[in-house]
Enzyme design. Structure first.
Site, PDB file in Angstrom:
ATOM      1  N   HIS A 124       0.845  -1.195   0.000  1.00  0.00           N
ATOM      2  CA  HIS A 124       0.000   0.000   0.000  1.00  0.00           C
ATOM      3  C   HIS A 124       0.873   1.234   0.000  1.00  0.00           C
ATOM      4  O   HIS A 124       1.932   1.240   0.625  1.00  0.00           O
ATOM      5  CB  HIS A 124      -0.917   0.015   1.241  1.00  0.00           C
ATOM      6  CG  HIS A 124      -2.072   0.926   1.075  1.00  0.00           C
ATOM      7  ND1 HIS A 124      -1.991   2.258   1.373  1.00  0.00           N
ATOM      8  CD2 HIS A 124      -3.318   0.708   0.606  1.00  0.00           C
ATOM      9  CE1 HIS A 124      -3.155   2.816   1.098  1.00  0.00           C
ATOM     10  NE2 HIS A 124      -3.980   1.911   0.620  1.00  0.00           N
ATOM     11  N   ASP A 155      -7.882  -5.483   0.127  1.00  0.00           N
ATOM     12  CA  ASP A 155      -8.362  -6.303  -0.978  1.00  0.00           C
ATOM     13  C   ASP A 155      -8.000  -7.782  -0.843  1.00  0.00           C
ATOM     14  O   ASP A 155      -8.436  -8.598  -1.635  1.00  0.00           O
ATOM     15  CB  ASP A 155      -7.792  -5.779  -2.308  1.00  0.00           C
ATOM     16  CG  ASP A 155      -8.413  -4.447  -2.660  1.00  0.00           C
ATOM     17  OD1 ASP A 155      -9.607  -4.272  -2.392  1.00  0.00           O
ATOM     18  OD2 ASP A 155      -7.699  -3.585  -3.191  1.00  0.00           O
TER      19      ASP A 155
END
Ligand code: CMC
Length: 435
Positions: A313, A370
């Site tokens: 991320h 996710d």
């Protein structure tokens, strides 16, 4: 002094014999920025920051993230509390209007959601006209834009509080109907209309999975899971799709157009599309039996474009708190119910391998939101190509909140970055017969 005001502290920029100084801006949680708004006027310089790794595009009072500590808060409330205790409509209200709704406000908001759940009947032909193989994200974007065309008065009235409130409820309610209709159209089944007696999440599951040909009872455990999933996706400050909504909205494009741009940005596999890619990776591993270590090696191979979707991320350099919430939710769902999924063990094993791998450790690559969302959605029966649509339903209140914040800010300007031109210098025109 309010958070976000410039302080007397300055940062100095020295170039040759020139010295320029710029005010430090400090946020509520003591994060610091340098306000270089007058840099070009003062010095002729612009800043270069590929991918905006260091660029604060705005001050915002909506969401706080501490990527090092793994903290995520909406309007000051921790994501863990919201996912466990709040409803999605309550969270949407909080994000958009800044405070938790009172009982009266929430009742009125729920009523508006119920009253605005239908989409215009003429839109049915729109769904039918799409090729059955069309990706649901493409359908969602086209139809959400078309919905705006059925209520053009909103384009003119969006500054009036009542009209804005109605538009917000209409968008948040209709996106769920559009998503369910897109799914029904893709499998060739008749649409199931929204049911005024059902909650936001139960209504969605019912529109997706009930039909005249089969009994479908909405499972309260899945409703709880869906509610938490939508909440953890609801906002994430200046991510790619939200920045897109703000970028488009900064030209004073209407809310529908701005949101459709956000849906398109979300679709990419580096952003919201990663949930589909992550689930497909787990499915491929299960179906082909490819060893997990080989998958890891591929992800680390710089000559291979494959990345382990659901890991890494831009902001989180520790465990994504949303992934933590979803992992706990998943364990609860699978431990205390009839649900089971062979992908779960594969996901746990892959996570363990990644967390102990030097390449992943050096780069702080942890599971993100996710990684586990796809397994939860699978338990509901939602197919892989609908996962990014689910992300969009969840993210919609965040997009609206940011569009409103920008719209209400008298100092906001059209977003228009600069560049450093690297093409040819001026040259003389060459006639066609000399080229
Ligand atoms: N698998 C393998 N290597 C990775 C991965 C991954 N998932 N993510 C990052 N890396 C490597 C990357 O190759 C780079 O290596 P090096 O320093 O040797 O060049 C290093 O880690 C830093 O990554 P980056 O791509 O420069 O970082 P970024 O901040 O530009 O990108 C990201 C962040 C999320 C796009 C990236 O981690 C990624 O592509 N992850 C997979 C896609 C994904 O799961 N996206 C969903 C993000 S969460 C939902 C959302 O908010 O959108």
């Amino acid at each position: 002094m309010r958070a976000g005001d410039s302080m007397s502290e300055k940062v100095k920029l020295i170039y040759g014999s020139h010295e320029y100084s710029y005010p430090v801006v400090t946020g509520t949680e003591n994060e610091k920025g340098v306000d270089i708004s007058s840099l070009r006027k003062d010095s002729g310089f612009v800043t270069m920051d590929y991918g905006y790794l260091n660029t604060g595009s705005t001050k915002s009072s909506i969401t706080f993230i501490d990527g090092e500590k793994g903290i995520l808060r909406y309007r000051g409330y921790n994501i863990e509390d919201l996912a466990e205790k709040a409803s999605f409509p309550e969270t949407a209200w909080l994000l958009i209007y800044g405070e938790l709704p009172t009982d009266e406000q929430l009742t009125a908001f729920r009523r508006l959601l119920t009253e605005n759940a239908l989409v215009h009947e003429n839109l049915q032909s729109f769904f039918r006209a799409m090729p059955p193989s069309a990706h649901p994200m493409g359908i969602l974007c086209s139809i959400m834009n078309a919905i705006g065309l059925f209520t053009p008065r909103f384009y003119d009235d969006e500054n009036k509080a009542d009209a804005f409130g109605l538009m917000v409820a209409s968008l948040i309610s209709k996106i769920r109907t559009v998503a369910a209709f897109a799914y029904k159209a893709s499998i060739g089944e008749p649409f199931v209309y929204p049911d005024a007696e059902k909650s936001y999440c139960a209504n969605f599951l019912n529109m997706m999975f009930s039909s005249k040909a089969r009994n479908y009872e909405v499972d309260p455990l899945l409703v709880k899971a869906l509610n938490a999933l939508l909440i953890v996706h609801a906002d994430h400050e200046q991510n790619c799709s939200t920045s897109t909504v703000r970028m488009v909205g900064s030209s004073h494009a209407n809310l529908y157009a701005s949101i459709c741009a956000g849906i398109c940005a979300l679709w990419g596999p580096l952003h919201g599309g990663a949930n589909q890619a992550a689930l497909e990776t787990l499915l491929q591993i299960q179906q082909s039996g490819i060893p997990l270590r080989d998958v890891m090696e591929r992800a680390k191979d710089k000559k291979d474009s494959f990345k382990l979707s659901g890991f890494g991320h831009r902001v989180y350099k520790s465990y994504d708190p949303r992934a933590k919430v979803l992992k706990n939710l998943m364990q609860e769902l699978f431990n205390h119910s009839h649900f089971s999924d062979p992908l779960l063990d594969i996901a746990f094993e892959l996570e363990q391998l990644a967390l102990s791998d030097e390449y992943f450790k050096e780069r702080n690559l942890y599971p993100n939101v996710d990684f586990y969302s796809g397994i939860l959605y699978r338990a509901m029966g939602i197919p892989a190509n609908m996962l990014t649509v689910m992300f969009a339903i969840g993210r919609l209140p965040g997009w609206i909140a940011h569009w409103k914040e920008m719209h209400d800010d008298p100092s906001s300007k059209i977003n228009r970055p600069r560049q450093i031109y690297t093409g040819p210098a001026e040259r003389a025109w060459i006639p066609l017969n000399n080229r």
